[in-house]
Write an enzyme that holds these catalytic residues in place. Structure first.
Site, mmCIF file in Angstrom:
data_model
loop_
_atom_site.group_PDB
_atom_site.id
_atom_site.type_symbol
_atom_site.label_atom_id
_atom_site.label_comp_id
_atom_site.label_asym_id
_atom_site.label_seq_id
_atom_site.Cartn_x
_atom_site.Cartn_y
_atom_site.Cartn_z
ATOM 1 N N ASN A 1 1.125 1.126 1.631
ATOM 2 C CA ASN A 1 1.444 0.619 2.976
ATOM 3 C C ASN A 1 2.645 1.425 3.479
ATOM 4 O OD1 ASN A 1 0.916 -1.259 5.165
ATOM 5 N ND2 ASN A 1 2.838 -2.263 4.624
ATOM 6 N N LYS A 2 3.070 1.129 4.680
ATOM 7 C CA LYS A 2 4.145 1.874 5.325
ATOM 8 C C LYS A 2 5.353 2.080 4.401
ATOM 9 C CE LYS A 2 4.172 3.451 8.458
ATOM 10 N NZ LYS A 2 3.941 4.926 8.601
ATOM 11 N N ASP B 1 -2.766 0.079 3.860
ATOM 12 C CA ASP B 1 -3.544 1.241 4.309
ATOM 13 C C ASP B 1 -4.630 1.616 3.315
ATOM 14 O OD1 ASP B 1 -0.710 1.555 5.657
ATOM 15 O OD2 ASP B 1 -2.222 2.549 6.894
ATOM 16 N N GLY C 1 -2.177 2.169 12.630
ATOM 17 C CA GLY C 1 -2.555 0.959 11.905
ATOM 18 C C GLY C 1 -3.962 1.162 11.363
ATOM 19 N N ALA C 2 -4.148 0.828 10.084
ATOM 20 C CA ALA C 2 -5.388 1.210 9.407
ATOM 21 C C ALA C 2 -6.665 0.738 10.118
ATOM 22 C CB ALA C 2 -5.342 0.704 7.961
ATOM 23 N N ARG D 1 -5.884 11.578 9.602
ATOM 24 C CA ARG D 1 -4.782 11.043 8.780
ATOM 25 C C ARG D 1 -5.365 10.704 7.408
ATOM 26 N NH1 ARG D 1 -1.065 6.526 11.313
ATOM 27 N NH2 ARG D 1 0.397 7.359 9.783
HETATM 28 O O1 MRU Z 1 1.758 4.931 10.257
HETATM 29 P P1 MRU Z 1 1.127 3.662 10.743
HETATM 30 O O2 MRU Z 1 1.880 3.006 11.837
HETATM 31 O O3 MRU Z 1 -0.334 3.850 11.068
HETATM 32 O O4 MRU Z 1 1.199 2.692 9.475
HETATM 33 C C1 MRU Z 1 0.654 1.416 9.595
HETATM 34 C C2 MRU Z 1 0.849 0.576 8.403
HETATM 35 O O5 MRU Z 1 1.364 0.993 7.388
HETATM 36 C C3 MRU Z 1 0.296 -0.804 8.474
HETATM 37 O O6 MRU Z 1 1.085 -1.708 7.755
HETATM 38 C C4 MRU Z 1 -1.110 -0.793 7.871
HETATM 39 O O7 MRU Z 1 -1.883 0.200 8.464
HETATM 40 C C5 MRU Z 1 -1.793 -2.095 8.026
HETATM 41 S S1 MRU Z 1 -2.276 -2.372 9.690
HETATM 42 C C6 MRU Z 1 -3.108 -3.829 9.798
#
Ligand code: MRU
Length: 349
Positions: free
Chosen positions: A258-259, A248, A57-58, A97
């Protein structure tokens, strides 16, 4: 209807054990079945936790990145080449990352503090390490405050008695505490406006299926898990009043990474006339990129998609996609709600 936030863990904390700095993180690889914590004083272990999604999560990986810099400063403090060691570690941490800009933002913030102290007062390495520890504590407090502000602004956008669909986990687990997209959910629930959350499973790693449903159920927020390919039919049935997701990296024009799968949800939301909101702190906005074409998308292991390879089958596993600004109804930040195209003009005028 107050969410039971006391049932949620602190995602990441920095503390001292017998004067030794320790970073403590809930190990998200094990959720929802096991609640275990990683504790380390070794910055390399924090990098490994970021790469393997133990912390993810970012905003959470931003704090973890700063915490790794802090640990590396304590380690380097015993050596004559403190600055070189710190810079080498920071470069490795920053690149753990690539997509979430919060990681680079947080590492640079920590390194700027270290550079200022070394330059201005010619401070000793040990004093710099102590200051970095204090910075991490501050960033953790600040992140929660930012998320609570995002929650207040976002909840005001939602209609009464609403159901929200979300993708991935942009919840408390993705931040130091409270969450961005789920911060909006918690605030709306507290105001009695929110009936239910639909959580996309979020293949391949299952952040929705494993993390969002765990977090919301612990907080006492009604949640329904759906497979990613059910979102269209749930929307077609009129069950979703708004989509709220995290981010992100947001480019200057509002294009949002985003994801993986978020883009598909945005396309569906537009088709069904459902508002699509992105909730993110200003630290997720990257004005150095004019639009989403410049966002580096992390490619992850094929094993996340296909645990046992099938001979002759190629696998792609981009961890993120980019939703164009025109599909986003508004971006919710800690300082207000903006049309994607107005971000640059409004936030840095
Ligand atoms: O690969 P991840 O689990 O780190 O991806 C997370 C996401 O895409 C979240 O939606 C994003 O980081 C926002 S978290 C507040």
């Amino acid at each position: 209807m107050v969410p039971n936030l006391e049932n949620l863990p602190r995602t990441i904390v920095v503390e001292r054990r017998d004067a030794v700095p320790v970073v403590r993180m809930i190990d998200q690889r094990l959720l929802p079945y096991e609640e275990a914590y990683l504790e380390t004083s070794d910055w390399r272990m924090v990098v490994d936790a970021i790469k393997t999604l133990a912390v993810r999560g970012a905003p959470a990986i931003g704090v973890a990145g700063a915490a790794a810099v802090m640990l590396s400063a304590y380690e380097a403090a015993d050596f004559d080449d403190f600055s070189q060691r710190l810079s080498a570690a920071a470069a490795e941490i920053e690149h753990a990352r690539p997509t979430a800009v919060n990681l680079a933002w947080a590492v640079r913030r920590a390194m700027e503090l270290a550079a200022d102290m070394a330059r201005d007062g010619g401070e000793e390495p040990a004093a710099i390490a102590e200051a970095l520890f204090a910075l991490c504590e501050e960033m953790i407090r600040e992140d929660e405050a930012v998320n609570r502000a995002i929650g207040r602004y976002g909840a005001a956008l939602l209609p009464d008695n609403c159901a929200v669909l979300t993708h991935c986990n942009a919840g408390s687990l993705a931040t130091a505490f409270y969450g961005t997209a789920l911060g909006v959910v918690y605030a709306a629930f507290e105001q009695g406006k929110l009936r239910r959350v639909y959580s996309d499973e979020t293949r391949p790693v299952g952040q929705g299926a494993r993390l969002t449903v765990w977090e919301l159920s612990r907080a006492g927020v009604p949640v329904t898990l759906i497979c990613d390919d059910m979102a269209a039919s749930v929307m077609a049935a009129g069950k979703v009043d708004a989509v709220v997701v995290g981010a992100d990296r947001i480019a200057a024009n509002g294009d949002t990474a985003n994801k993986i799968g978020t883009l598909g949800v945005a396309v569906l939301a537009r088709h069904f006339g459902i508002p699509f909101y992105v909730a993110a702190p200003r630290s997720t906005i990257d004005l150095s990129l004019a639009d989403g074409a410049g966002i580096v998308i992390e490619q992850r292991s094929a094993a996340e998609v296909l645990p046992r390879p099938i001979p002759g089958v190629d696998v792609e596993n981009p961890a993120f996609d980019v939703t164009p600004a025109h599909l986003i109804s508004a971006i919710i930040t800690e300082v207000g709600v903006f049309a994607p195209n107005d971000l640059e003009k409004e936030l840095w005028k």
